[in-house]
Design a protein around this motif. Structure first.
Motif, PDB file in Angstrom:
ATOM      1  N   ALA A   1     -14.929   2.918   0.347  1.00  0.00           N
ATOM      2  CA  ALA A   1     -13.943   2.107  -0.378  1.00  0.00           C
ATOM      3  C   ALA A   1     -14.452   1.699  -1.762  1.00  0.00           C
ATOM      4  O   ALA A   1     -13.670   1.608  -2.714  1.00  0.00           O
TER       5      ALA A   1
ATOM      6  N   LEU B   1      -3.806   6.200   2.175  1.00  0.00           N
ATOM      7  CA  LEU B   1      -4.268   5.033   2.911  1.00  0.00           C
ATOM      8  C   LEU B   1      -5.082   5.471   4.120  1.00  0.00           C
ATOM      9  O   LEU B   1      -4.676   6.381   4.853  1.00  0.00           O
TER      10      LEU B   1
ATOM     11  N   LYS C   1       0.341   5.208  -2.011  1.00  0.00           N
ATOM     12  CA  LYS C   1      -1.057   5.543  -2.282  1.00  0.00           C
ATOM     13  C   LYS C   1      -1.662   6.047  -0.980  1.00  0.00           C
ATOM     14  O   LYS C   1      -1.320   5.551   0.098  1.00  0.00           O
TER      15      LYS C   1
ATOM     16  N   GLN D   1      -6.888   3.850  -0.534  1.00  0.00           N
ATOM     17  CA  GLN D   1      -7.022   2.463  -0.100  1.00  0.00           C
ATOM     18  C   GLN D   1      -7.493   2.467   1.356  1.00  0.00           C
ATOM     19  O   GLN D   1      -6.872   3.089   2.208  1.00  0.00           O
TER      20      GLN D   1
ATOM     21  N   TYR E   1     -13.524  -3.745   1.819  1.00  0.00           N
ATOM     22  CA  TYR E   1     -12.102  -3.388   1.870  1.00  0.00           C
ATOM     23  C   TYR E   1     -11.344  -4.488   2.618  1.00  0.00           C
ATOM     24  O   TYR E   1     -11.945  -5.268   3.365  1.00  0.00           O
TER      25      TYR E   1
ATOM     26  N   TYR F   1       0.804  -1.222   0.000  1.00  0.00           N
ATOM     27  CA  TYR F   1       0.000   0.000   0.000  1.00  0.00           C
ATOM     28  C   TYR F   1       0.839   1.276   0.000  1.00  0.00           C
ATOM     29  O   TYR F   1       0.283   2.370  -0.012  1.00  0.00           O
TER      30      TYR F   1
END
Length: 182
Positions: A95, A72, A70, A104, A127, A67
């Motif tokens: 999500a 988060l 990106k 994310q 998610y 992850y």
């Protein structure tokens, strides 16, 4: 002043002294601010998060390093936590919606693998949900959750910096405003 009044004043004074002592002994210190700059060679909470490999609800080990890079949203939760369960449908919608294309969302469960697996089977969560057990509490504390309260949510930018933390049930209007600044 008569004996009756004196006794009443002593009782009141003792009650105030006892309550002051109780408050003083049980006072929670404010959480130290999260440092978003870390000295070379020292890891911060985001780096520690990305070093984790946690089982998902089905037991498959997953490296959280995937992850990196990106934005988060990390939600620390437990199946027995009412506010955690209440906010999950909105987190799932977030999500699955347009925000989910840019962000994310992951859940880090603080409970046993069996309880999290049963919860995940019962509820449709869109998610990834991971099992951290009590180590999840320690990890959330690294992000400033000194009381260990749940739910606790951390917004991390694509740059790996903590943008904001949220203790308690999310206010999604506030979260969406924060997401717009990413």
């Amino acid at each position: 002043m008569n004996q009756k009044h004196l006794a009443a004043y002593v009782v009141v004074a003792l009650a105030f002294a006892a309550s002051g002592a109780y408050v003083g002994l049980h006072k929670q210190e404010a959480a130290p601010p999260i440092s978003t700059t870390v000295a070379p060679g020292v890891t911060g909470p985001v780096d520690d998060l990305y070093k984790q490999t946690l089982p998902d609800a089905k037991g498959a080990a997953t490296a959280l390093a995937q992850y990196k890079g990106k934005p988060l949203l990390v939600n620390f939760w437990a199946p027995w936590c009412g506010p955690c369960v209440q906010e999950m449908p909105e987190l799932s919608a977030l999500a699955a919606g347009d925000e989910g294309k840019k962000l994310q969302v992951i859940g880090i469960g603080i409970d046993s693998p069996t309880n999290i697996a049963e919860f995940s089977d019962k509820f449709k969560i869109t998610y990834p949900v991971f099992v951290a057990g009590m180590a999840g509490t320690d990890l959330s504390r690294q992000f400033g959750n000194s009381a260990g309260g749940l739910p606790y949510t951390v917004l991390i930018g694509a740059d790996g910096q903590v943008k904001k933390t949220y203790l308690g049930r999310l206010k999604f209007d506030e979260l969406r405003k924060d997401l717009a600044t990413l």
